[in-house]
Design an enzyme around this catalytic site. Structure first.
Site, PDB file in Angstrom:
ATOM      1  N   CYS A 276       0.811  -1.226   0.000  1.00  0.00           N
ATOM      2  CA  CYS A 276       0.000   0.000   0.000  1.00  0.00           C
ATOM      3  C   CYS A 276       0.841   1.272   0.000  1.00  0.00           C
ATOM      4  CB  CYS A 276      -1.003   0.003   1.148  1.00  0.00           C
ATOM      5  SG  CYS A 276      -0.305   0.308   2.786  1.00  0.00           S
ATOM      6  N   HIS A 334      -3.031   1.550   6.601  1.00  0.00           N
ATOM      7  CA  HIS A 334      -3.239   1.543   5.157  1.00  0.00           C
ATOM      8  C   HIS A 334      -2.992   2.952   4.641  1.00  0.00           C
ATOM      9  CE1 HIS A 334      -4.557   0.662   1.204  1.00  0.00           C
ATOM     10  NE2 HIS A 334      -5.675   1.358   1.276  1.00  0.00           N
ATOM     11  N   ASP A 357      -7.155   6.016  -4.019  1.00  0.00           N
ATOM     12  CA  ASP A 357      -6.413   4.868  -3.498  1.00  0.00           C
ATOM     13  C   ASP A 357      -6.079   3.907  -4.633  1.00  0.00           C
ATOM     14  OD1 ASP A 357      -5.331   2.793  -2.117  1.00  0.00           O
ATOM     15  OD2 ASP A 357      -6.957   2.597  -0.666  1.00  0.00           O
ATOM     16  N   ASP A 399     -17.361  -0.793  13.063  1.00  0.00           N
ATOM     17  CA  ASP A 399     -17.308  -1.438  14.382  1.00  0.00           C
ATOM     18  C   ASP A 399     -16.556  -2.760  14.261  1.00  0.00           C
ATOM     19  OD1 ASP A 399     -18.867   0.571  15.355  1.00  0.00           O
ATOM     20  OD2 ASP A 399     -20.684  -0.623  15.601  1.00  0.00           O
TER      21      ASP A 399
END
Length: 684
Positions: A276, A334, A357, A399
């Protein structure tokens, strides 16, 4: 002689590039920014230029597109269309005459490599001259350009600067590593233009692609797909397997130029390999070259939510071992980029930073790319805004449901609303330090909003079973930030919340992991019975030795998933605590001998490293500098606990704020060490 005869044409490369702030960019063409005038000098013989007797018409060509621009005497530069005006004409009674013409491009002109032609029409003839080529880039200095950025300091940082820091590791033990964006290195601009030309969009419909290149939103989507090689002749092939044979370990890259040059030199075969931070750093280079203000951003604890339910489910055994179940995962960190641009397609309020991205995770419009997703839309939970806002929203807000399972049955569940998107960071402008931008993406977690957004997608699925018992609380605490070569020291803290004694079983488990996925087998575990009194809190210390956690493949950071399960023997209830952290590699220290560093003059720097290991280490030291003519490489062997001081001679080739950076790739133990020093190189 009564004829107007064109002798030579000078595109005034040096003067125009200084005015357009493209000086230093290396190209086979003149490099300009849109929305700004540039000057062409024409030397001609015969009589002086007379607009009544001859017409001068510039033809500006981009692939199959062209525009014809007649030279006028008093034209005002236009921000909406191409224009050409006579600046001045200097007749020379004894020799050639000089004619200066000012050409202006619109602020919405397409980015690309243009051909400039001149047609001279008289009553008797029409002659056409090829004047050369120029590369046109976006212009963040021009208020009418959709990438305009108000602050000169920010334009310096996000367009002109070729040095960067990438933040890795974990929020509590963050590692900053140097990266050289290399946009001024020889040939890099031309390679970036080639990247646009090789895109599937250009290959499918050249005319449409070239027209769309006026819009940085479109450019961002094209580049996001072209930096990875999944759908096209893109630059980088991703590899997260740990086996990098046939290519370069992603941890060993330290700048974009080597990658982009290798891609061009191999006739656009994908460069092996990227992860990444490599994808993001290369994309930052390309966007800065194209004139779009861009920065690299790290999201710590980044959720990869494949089913878009805003819940990441993690599963553990009763022994505390994390299981690789399900396609969802949390990356320890990331990286993506943010580019600055207007977003007229989203309505008012969404101009500014946009997430792009290039790491191939999910498809967007049938290609592996992501964005541009407006940061403001992510903050406002505007999940219907294009492009890919829901995916990025989940990366920073999901979450985490951590479950202990036995035979596919859930024994207990714990919900964590805080770890995902715990810290979002970038390099601070004008400084080699970290800037926390978490508050630009998210507010303090609003549980009701998240559940409202995720309830429909969840459809009632998810965790079932008993919640963690209220009578026990458990936590893990590292006693110090772990460093490669040292033992990992931590304590397990168990609190009995009720007024009765308990007999407990404690299961502690440690697993090595890659930053982008769940860990595999355990490398260390401990199991003990613990007696705890009423309302008592106990702390139990553990140590994991270096031999037990040492990785087999060279990387910058070892990552560990540490978990403890406490079982109440009587009630069989269980409570889980887990912690993921990186083990920081030792760093290299660099000192430059002269305070006054001058371009094209040999300098000396000292690289210092103390071997913290109890064994002899050997490896290759590489020292480089943005603007340095060539890298300095040398092999080293360092006895245990000894300090190496290595003098390195280097010659900076460019003036300005530069970074001297070093990497030491050790074979045994396998690890990659980094260090950097910023220097100001003075013009000679």
């Amino acid at each position: 002689m009564d004829e107007f005869n064109l002798g030579s044409v000078d595109l005034q490369q040096r003067q125009n590039q200084i005015r357009h702030k493209t000086d230093g960019l290396s190209s086979s063409t003149l490099v300009l920014r849109r929305g700004q005038a540039f000057t062409v000098l024409m030397i001609h013989e015969g009589r002086p230029f007379d607009p009544l007797k001859e017409k001068l018409i510039f033809r500006i060509v981009l692939g199959p597109l062209f525009v014809e621009v007649p030279v006028t005497r008093l034209a005002q530069p236009s921000l909406n269309q191409w224009s050409a005006a006579l600046e001045r004409s200097i007749p020379d009674p004894t020799g050639p005459h000089a004619l200066w013409v000012s050409l202006s491009s619109p602020a919405s002109a397409s980015v690309g490599v243009y051909t400039l032609q001149l047609r001279i029409e008289t009553c008797f003839s029409v002659r056409t001259h090829l004047l050369g080529q120029f590369t046109l880039l976006c212009n963040p200095w021009c208020q009418a350009d959709s990438v305009f950025l108000q602050s000169e300091d920010l334009r310096t940082e996000y367009v002109k600067s070729d040095i960067g820091l990438l933040f890795k590791g974990s929020p509590g033990n963050m590692v900053s590593r140097p990266w050289s964006f290399d946009q001024y290195e020889k040939g890099i601009l031309d390679i970036c233009m080639k990247l646009l030309q090789l895109s599937p969009q250009y290959q499918a419909d050249m005319r449409k692609d070239l027209q769309n290149r006026s819009d940085p939103v479109y450019i961002g989507r094209v580049i996001s797909a072209m930096v990875n090689s999944n759908d096209d002749k893109g630059v980088l092939m991703g590899n997260w397997s740990g086996d990098y044979s046939g290519g370069v370990n992603p941890s060993k890259w330290s700048g974009s130029a080597d990658i982009l040059r290798k891609w061009a030199e191999t006739q656009f075969e994908p460069v092996k390999y990227g992860q990444c931070w490599v994808f993001a750093a290369v994309m930052c280079t390309v966007m800065r070259v194209l004139g779009v203000p861009t920065r690299v951003v790290t999201n710590f604890n980044s959720a990869h939510d494949t089913n878009s339910n805003l819940v990441i489910e993690e599963y553990y055994t009763e022994m505390g071992e994390k299981l690789s179940i399900g396609r969802d995962s949390i990356w320890n960190f990331h990286m993506w980029v943010e580019s600055w641009m207007k977003r007229p397609d989203l309505g008012r309020g969404y101009d500014g930073w946009q997430v792009l991205d290039p790491t191939p995770q999910e498809r967007s419009g049938e290609m592996f790319r992501c964005g541009p997703a407006a940061v403001k839309a992510i903050y406002e939970k505007k999940v219907d805004a294009q492009y890919d806002v829901p995916f990025v929203y989940a990366e920073v807000n999901a979450d985490v449901h951590r479950m202990i399972v036995r035979d596919r049955k859930i024994l207990s569940t714990r919900v964590d609303k805080r770890s995902v998107g715990a810290l979002i960071s970038t390099k601070r402008p004008g400084s080699m330090s970290m800037l926390d931008i978490t508050s630009e993406y998210k507010t303090e977690q609003d549980d009701s909003t998240v559940h409202a957004l995720s309830a429909n997608a969840r459809g009632g699925e998810g965790a079932t079973g008993r919640v963690a018992p209220q009578g026990l609380a458990v936590s893990l605490q590292l006693l110090k930030a772990p460093v490669v070569g040292e033992n990992i020291s931590f304590i397990v803290v168990i609190a009995n919340k009720v007024a009765v004694p308990k007999l407990l079983r404690k299961h502690v488990n440690a697993q090595n992991k890659e930053y982008n996925r769940n860990p595999t087998g355990s490398f260390w575990e401990a199991h003990h019975d613990v007696k705890i009194g009423p309302k008592e809190t106990v702390s139990i210390k553990h140590e994991i030795s270096f031999k037990e956690y040492m990785l087999k493949e060279a990387g910058e950071d070892s990552l560990v998933n540490l978990a403890v399960v406490i079982e109440d023997v009587k009630s069989e209830e269980r409570v889980l605590a887990s912690e993921e952290f990186n083990i920081r590699s030792p760093s290299l220290d660099i000192q430059v001998q002269n305070e006054y560093v001058v371009v094209n003059t040999q300098q000396v720097a000292t690289v210092t490293f103390t071997n913290p290991f109890s064994i002899v280490v050997s490896g290759e030291l590489t020292v480089a500098c943005s603007g340095l003519r060539e890298k300095v490489q040398t092999r080293l062997t360092i006895p245990p606990r000894e300090t190496m001081r290595k003098a390195i001679y280097f010659t900076p080739g460019m003036a300005g704020a530069k970074m001297l950076y070093a990497s030491l790739v050790l074979m045994n133990p396998p690890t990659v060490l980094h260090g950097f020093e910023t220097i100001t190189v003075q013009a000679s």
